[in-house]
Scaffold this active site. Structure first.
Site, PDB file in Angstrom:
ATOM      1  N   GLU A  87      -9.728 -10.323  -7.794  1.00 24.67           N
ATOM      2  CA  GLU A  87      -8.800  -9.210  -7.565  1.00 24.67           C
ATOM      3  C   GLU A  87      -7.651  -9.221  -8.578  1.00 24.67           C
ATOM      4  O   GLU A  87      -7.251  -8.174  -9.087  1.00 24.67           O
ATOM      5  CB  GLU A  87      -8.239  -9.282  -6.150  1.00 24.67           C
ATOM      6  CG  GLU A  87      -9.277  -8.987  -5.078  1.00 24.67           C
ATOM      7  CD  GLU A  87      -8.729  -9.080  -3.659  1.00 24.67           C
ATOM      8  OE1 GLU A  87      -9.492  -8.829  -2.722  1.00 24.67           O
ATOM      9  OE2 GLU A  87      -7.542  -9.404  -3.491  1.00 24.67           O
ATOM     10  N   TYR A 123     -12.254  -2.573  -3.394  1.00 30.11           N
ATOM     11  CA  TYR A 123     -12.790  -2.582  -2.024  1.00 30.11           C
ATOM     12  C   TYR A 123     -14.323  -2.520  -2.008  1.00 30.11           C
ATOM     13  O   TYR A 123     -14.912  -2.091  -1.020  1.00 30.11           O
ATOM     14  CB  TYR A 123     -12.188  -1.433  -1.217  1.00 30.11           C
ATOM     15  CG  TYR A 123     -10.785  -1.724  -0.696  1.00 30.11           C
ATOM     16  CD1 TYR A 123     -10.501  -2.899   0.017  1.00 30.11           C
ATOM     17  CD2 TYR A 123      -9.733  -0.822  -0.896  1.00 30.11           C
ATOM     18  CE1 TYR A 123      -9.220  -3.170   0.499  1.00 30.11           C
ATOM     19  CE2 TYR A 123      -8.441  -1.081  -0.406  1.00 30.11           C
ATOM     20  CZ  TYR A 123      -8.203  -2.255   0.289  1.00 30.11           C
ATOM     21  OH  TYR A 123      -6.944  -2.524   0.781  1.00 30.11           O
ATOM     22  N   ASN A 132      -1.931   0.049   7.343  1.00 34.68           N
ATOM     23  CA  ASN A 132      -1.475  -1.320   7.634  1.00 34.68           C
ATOM     24  C   ASN A 132      -0.673  -1.969   6.499  1.00 34.68           C
ATOM     25  O   ASN A 132      -0.537  -3.187   6.438  1.00 34.68           O
ATOM     26  CB  ASN A 132      -2.633  -2.194   8.120  1.00 34.68           C
ATOM     27  CG  ASN A 132      -3.700  -2.393   7.069  1.00 34.68           C
ATOM     28  OD1 ASN A 132      -3.576  -1.905   5.941  1.00 34.68           O
ATOM     29  ND2 ASN A 132      -4.742  -3.107   7.418  1.00 34.68           N
ATOM     30  N   LYS A 143       0.835  -1.202   0.000  1.00 34.44           N
ATOM     31  CA  LYS A 143       0.000   0.000   0.000  1.00 34.44           C
ATOM     32  C   LYS A 143       0.874   1.258   0.000  1.00 34.44           C
ATOM     33  O   LYS A 143       2.089   1.184   0.238  1.00 34.44           O
ATOM     34  CB  LYS A 143      -0.931  -0.046   1.216  1.00 34.44           C
ATOM     35  CG  LYS A 143      -1.958  -1.206   1.164  1.00 34.44           C
ATOM     36  CD  LYS A 143      -2.843  -1.180   2.402  1.00 34.44           C
ATOM     37  CE  LYS A 143      -3.915  -2.259   2.343  1.00 34.44           C
ATOM     38  NZ  LYS A 143      -4.789  -2.220   3.562  1.00 34.44           N
ATOM     39  N   HIS A 167      -1.928  -5.430   1.458  1.00 33.63           N
ATOM     40  CA  HIS A 167      -3.199  -6.126   1.212  1.00 33.63           C
ATOM     41  C   HIS A 167      -2.912  -7.547   0.754  1.00 33.63           C
ATOM     42  O   HIS A 167      -1.984  -7.781  -0.017  1.00 33.63           O
ATOM     43  CB  HIS A 167      -4.001  -5.415   0.102  1.00 33.63           C
ATOM     44  CG  HIS A 167      -5.145  -6.243  -0.410  1.00 33.63           C
ATOM     45  ND1 HIS A 167      -6.368  -6.297   0.228  1.00 33.63           N
ATOM     46  CD2 HIS A 167      -5.224  -7.104  -1.469  1.00 33.63           C
ATOM     47  CE1 HIS A 167      -7.156  -7.147  -0.438  1.00 33.63           C
ATOM     48  NE2 HIS A 167      -6.491  -7.641  -1.472  1.00 33.63           N
TER      49      HIS A 167
END
Ligand code: IDP
Ligand code: MG
Length: 166
Positions: free
Chosen positions: A142, A65, A128, A25, A131
């Protein structure tokens, strides 16, 4: 135990291998942790079969998402994931989805075990770092959002027999 014969070593794996989508990310890239994060998957024994650097559009973020639409953190999540470049990857291996999620650690970094990526580098759920797909079916969807089929490389890793029994 007899050493494996040459023909055995050259046979492609017959067991169907699972694939998972991994993203470093924007915080992972901005903090200079991309190499460290990628190395965790590589050392674990997962095999890299696709990779690109890109900045996600709002449209891609909303599709990726989509399951979180309507949740209180949805807008900030889309803003976060589109805020800078990411690295998108496909990693392959036996139970790749579960192996990658174990390597990543729990969603909330404070609860993630030290030794996991989030447990070693993260402090907050909204930062965080990485992913990982949460199921085989989810991974398929995805991966298709980020990669054309021809961008996923089918290759034989010479040391596979030391990572996988099959
Ligand atoms: P996962 O990334 O561990 O699969 P999900 O529940 O699928 O976790 O949530 C997707 C992402 O949304 C998380 O990685 C995190 O970046 C963000 N997120 C989830 N819950 C919250 C929250 O309560 N506040 C802020 N961000 C959240
Ligand atoms: Mg998830």
């Amino acid at each position: 135990m007899l050493p494996l014969s040459l023909s055995e070593t050259l046979l492609p794996l017959e067991r169907p291998m699972e694939r998972t989508l991994i993203l470093v990310k924007p915080d992972g890239i901005q903090r200079g942790l991309a190499g460290e994060i990628i190395a965790r998957f590589e050392k674990r024994g997962l095999k890299l079969v696709a990779m690109k650097l890109l900045q996600m559009s709002d449209d891609l973020a909303m599709r990726h998402y989509g399951e979180h639409e309507g949740k209180p953190f949805y807008e900030t999540l889309v803003a976060y994931i589109t805020s800078g470049p990411i690295i998108a990857m496909v990693w392959e291996g036996n139970e790749a989805v579960a192996a990658a999620r174990a390597t990543i650690g729990l969603t909330k970094p404070v609860d993630a075990t030290p030794g996991t990526i989030r447990g070693d580098f993260g402090m907050e759920i909204g930062r965080n770092l990485v992913h990982g797909s949460d199921s085989d079916k989810g991974a398929e969807k995805e991966i298709a959002l980020f990669f054309a089929p021809e961008e996923v490389v089918d290759w034989n890793r010479d040391n596979d027999r030391w990572i996988s029994e099959a």
